[in-house]
Design an enzyme around this catalytic site. Structure first.
Site, short mmCIF file in Angstrom:
data_model
loop_
_atom_site.label_atom_id
_atom_site.label_comp_id
_atom_site.label_asym_id
_atom_site.label_seq_id
_atom_site.Cartn_x
_atom_site.Cartn_y
_atom_site.Cartn_z
N HIS A 100 77.04 162.11 -41.11
CA HIS A 100 77.81 162.50 -42.29
C HIS A 100 76.86 162.85 -43.44
O HIS A 100 76.52 161.99 -44.25
CB HIS A 100 78.72 161.35 -42.73
N ILE A 157 84.47 155.89 -61.86
CA ILE A 157 83.67 156.90 -62.58
C ILE A 157 83.14 156.30 -63.88
O ILE A 157 81.98 156.50 -64.25
CB ILE A 157 84.53 158.15 -62.91
N CYS A 199 80.66 165.33 -37.70
CA CYS A 199 81.07 164.21 -36.85
C CYS A 199 82.16 164.65 -35.87
O CYS A 199 81.86 165.36 -34.92
CB CYS A 199 81.47 163.01 -37.71
N GLU A 235 77.43 164.29 -46.11
CA GLU A 235 78.07 164.19 -47.44
C GLU A 235 77.76 162.88 -48.15
O GLU A 235 77.80 162.81 -49.38
CB GLU A 235 79.58 164.41 -47.34
N GLY A 255 86.85 162.61 -38.61
CA GLY A 255 88.20 162.06 -38.51
C GLY A 255 88.37 161.25 -37.24
O GLY A 255 87.50 161.23 -36.37
N1 GLN Z 1 86.51 159.92 -33.87
C1 GLN Z 1 85.18 160.32 -33.62
C2 GLN Z 1 84.31 159.19 -33.12
O1 GLN Z 1 84.67 158.05 -33.22
C3 GLN Z 1 84.56 160.95 -34.86
C4 GLN Z 1 84.36 159.99 -35.98
C5 GLN Z 1 84.13 160.65 -37.32
O2 GLN Z 1 84.35 161.84 -37.48
N2 GLN Z 1 83.71 159.88 -38.29
O3 GLN Z 1 83.23 159.42 -32.62
#
Ligand code: GLN
Length: 535
Positions: free
Chosen positions: A510, A19, A376, A512, A349
Site C-alpha cells: 500500500h 486534523i 493490493c 498510499e 479491498g
Molecule cells: N483481500 C486481499 C488479500 O487479503 C487484498 C487485501 C487488500 O487489498 N488490502 O490479500
C-alpha cells in the site's frame, strides 16, 4: 517534564479533531520540540482491523504492522514521526489488558473496577508514549457513554501531573443559521457544560465554523464557558486541510500553549506548509483520476489513497479531481465513465463484492492504454484479468472468491507452497496476514526501478493472499512481468508491470500509507507526471 495536550470534541462527530490535533502537532514540531500522539478510541474492538471501512473509514497500517484508526494517518502526514502500536488504544484493548492482568492475579484481593483499574490502565498507555509534548486525542463526542472512562482518566492526569503539564482543548461546532444569517454559540456552551460536569475545564476552545467568530461572539462563549477570550479560536472551513497549521498559528496558538506550559518562546517554521499551499493555490494543469471501488460513496474508506493522489498532484502543480466510480456497473457504463478520466486506480479491498466489475475495468484500461495503478487487491485482480483474457485461463481466480477454481492464481501460501517455503512464508505472514513495513527488491530492468531510483524499497502491507508462483512464467510470456519481490522469498511477488502498456503497474503493498504532502510517494508522483505529459 513531559507535557500533555488533550483534545476532546463536542456537539457533533466528524469535526476534524484528527486534523486539528495533527496541525497542532506540526506547530509543536516546527518549534523544534519532539511531538508524539495517542488516539484513544472508545469502541470495544481491539483494533479497527475487522471493522467495515465504509462505516468507520479506512484501516490505517503502521510500520510495525498495527491496524489502526485513520487519524494515525493524519498524524504521519503532518509530522515526521512514525506511528506504532503505542499510538492507538481502544476501549477493547484497555479492557483486555486489565482482564489479562486480573487473570494473572495482578489485582489479588481487589475488586477490579472502571475507576481506578481501567482509568489507571488508560493513563499508563498515555504515559507510555514518548516525546516532549504528547497530544492525546479522545475519539467520540463529549456526552457519549463510551468515552467516559477516557475522560475520567485525563481528568485524573491533570490532578496528578499539575496544570503546568496538561492542557485541555475542546473542539466544537459553531453552526451558521442561513435564514437568520447568524452563527450560534449555544451548542458550544452546552458542550462545555457537559465537559465541566465531569470535572474537565477546558483551557482552550477551538470553534469549527463557516464564518470566523466576532469579538462579541467570543465574549459570549468566554462568559459561559469560563475560558479566557484569547483562548477561543476560530477554525474556519478551508479548501485544503494543510492550511490548518497556519490558520492556528495566525491565532498564536503556539504562544497560548507554550505560556501555559511555561516553555520559553520559540520561532516556528511552517514555511514548508506555505510552499505546499502556494502550489495548491496556483495549479497549471487539471487531471481527473477514477478510483474504481465497491459502493464508493463513503470517501473516508480511501482516505490515504485520496491524500496520496493529492500530494503528488500538488507537487506537480496540478488540480486533481478524484472521481469515485462504482465497480458494479455494466461494461458500457464503465467505458463511458472512463472517457472522462485521465487514469484509473484499483484500490485495495476485501471480499467478493464488486470484483467482476473491477476486473472488467482493468481489461478496459489494458486494451485502451488507460494508465492504471492496482493496489493490493487491485494488483491481484490485474493478475487474474491477465490470466483470464490474455493467457486464456478462463476460470483464473483468487481463492478468496472461489475456493474451487481450477486456476488459483491468487491464493494463500497454504494453497501452493512447499513445506520449506511455508516455513519462510510464515515468518512474513505471521500465521495469516502480512502486515506492516517490509523490504522489497526491484529488478533493475523495470519501470518501477526507474520510478524509485533504487533496487531496495520499503513499503507497508496488509494482505492475506498472494500471486501463486506456478503462474509466473505464463503471465510473463503474455507481457505482465513480476518485477518486485520479497528479498528473502522470491516467490512472494510485490510488483507486476505491463511491458507494452504506457503505465500499467500493480503493487501488493500500500504505497498510499507512506505518502506525505511534503514528501509525495514516487509511484503516485510518477503516475501524475505521466498523466500530465499526455494531456
Ligand atoms: N483481500 C486481499 C488479500 O487479503 C487484498 C487485501 C487488500 O487489498 N488490502 O490479500
Amino acid at each position: 517534564m513531559k507535557k500533555f495536550i488533550f483534545v476532546t470534541g463536542g456537539v457533533v462527530s466528524s469535526l476534524g479533531k484528527g486534523i486539528a490535533s495533527a496541525s497542532i502537532g506540526s506547530i509543536i514540531e516546527g518549534s523544534g520540540l519532539d511531538v508524539n500522539f495517542i488516539k484513544l478510541d472508545p469502541y470495544l474492538n481491539m483494533d479497527p482491523g475487522t471493522m467495515n471501512p465504509f462505516e468507520h473509514g479506512e484501516v490505517y497500517v503502521t510500520d510495525d504492522g498495527n491496524e489502526t484508526d485513520l487519524d494515525l494517518g493524519h498524524y504521519e502526514r503532518y509530522v515526521n514521526v512514525r506511528m506504532s502500536k503505542k499510538n492507538n488504544m481502544t476501549s477493547g484493548k484497555i479492557f483486555n489488558n486489565v482482564l489479562k492482568k486480573e487473570r494473572k492475579g495482578g489485582y489479588l484481593g481487589q475488586t477490579v473496577q472502571i475507576i481506578p483499574h481501567l482509568t489507571d490502565e488508560i493513563q499508563a498507555s498515555v504515559q507510555a508514549v514518548e516525546g516532549d509534548v504528547v497530544i492525546v486525542e479522545i475519539g467520540g463526542t463529549v456526552g457519549d457513554i463510551e468515552s467516559l472512562p477516557f475522560l475520567e482518566a485525563i481528568r485524573q492526569m491533570r490532578l496528578k501531573l499539575g496544570v503546568d503539564n496538561t492542557f485541555f482543548i475542546h473542539l466544537t461546532l459553531v453552526p451558521y443559521i442561513a435564514s437568520s444569517q447568524e452563527i450560534k454559540t449555544k451548542p458550544t456552551q452546552h458542550s462545555v457544560k457537559e465537559l465541566r460536569s465531569i470535572g474537565i475545564q477546558p483551557d482552550m476552545i477551538i470553534c469549527r465554523c463557516t464564518h470566523a467568530l466576532s469579538e462579541s461572539q467570543k465574549d459570549k462563549i468566554a462568559l459561559f464557558t469560563n475560558v479566557s477570550k484569547q483562548h477561543i479560536l476560530s477554525l474556519k472551513d478551508v479548501n485544503c486541510v494543510y492550511k490548518v497549521p497556519n490558520l492556528l498559528l495566525d491565532q498564536s496558538i503556539n504562544q497560548l500553549i507554550f505560556n501555559h506550559f511555561n516553555i520559553s518562546e520559540k520561532v516556528i517554521d511552517l514555511s514548508s506548509w506555505q510552499e505546499y499551499i502556494d502550489r495548491f493555490e496556483s495549479p497549471k494543469h487539471n487531471l481527473k483520476i477514477g478510483i474504481v471501488g465497491k459502493y464508493s460513496s463513503y470517501v473516508d474508506a480511501y482516505k490515504s489513497l485520496a491524500e496520496a493522489l493529492q500530494h503528488a498532484s500538488v507537487q506537480n502543480e496540478t488540480k486533481l479531481d478524484i472521481i469515485y466510480i462504482d465497480s458494479e456497473q455494466s461494461e458500457a457504463d464503465l467505458k463511458t465513465s472512463f472517457k472522462t478520466v485521465n487514469g484509473l486506480i484499483i484500490p485495495g479491498g476485501f471480499g467478493e463484492r464488486g470484483i467482476e466489475g473491477k476486473i472488467q475495468a482493468i481489461r478496459i484500461a489494458r486494451e485502451n492504454n488507460i494508465p492504471i495503478l492496482g493496489i493490493c487487491l487491485g494488483m491481484q485482480l490485474m493478475v487474474i484479468e491477465f490470466l483470464r483474457n490474455v493467457s486464456l485461463l478462463k476460470d483464473a481466480n483468487s481463492t478468496e472468491f472461489n475456493k474451487k477454481t481450477n486456476h488459483p492464481v491468487i491464493a494463500t501460501i497454504d494453497e501452493w507452497a512447499s513445506a520449506d517455503q511455508k516455513v519462510q512464508f510464515e515468518k512474513v505472514f505471521d500465521g495469516k496476514m502480512q502486515l506492516g513495513l517490509a523490504e522489497i527488491s526491484l529488478e533493475q530492468d523495470s519501470k518501477v526501478y526507474d520510478i524509485y531510483e533504487s533496487n531496495t524499497i520499503h513499503e507497508r502491507h496488509r494482505h492475506r493472499y498472494g500471486f501463486n508462483p506456478n503462474y509466473f512464467d505464463i503471465i510473463e510470456e503474455g507481457g505482465l512481468k513480476p518485477v518486485g519481490y520479497n528479498p528473502n522469498l522470491k516467490s512472494l511477488v510485490e510488483v507486476v508491470e505491463h511491458t507494452s502498456h504506457p503505465w500499467f503497474i500493480g503493487c501488493q503493498f500500500h504505497p498510499e500509507f507512506l505518502s506525505t504532502p511534503r514528501q509525495p510517494h514516487p509511484l503516485f508522483n510518477n503516475l501524475i507526471k505521466h498523466l500530465i505529459k499526455h494531456l
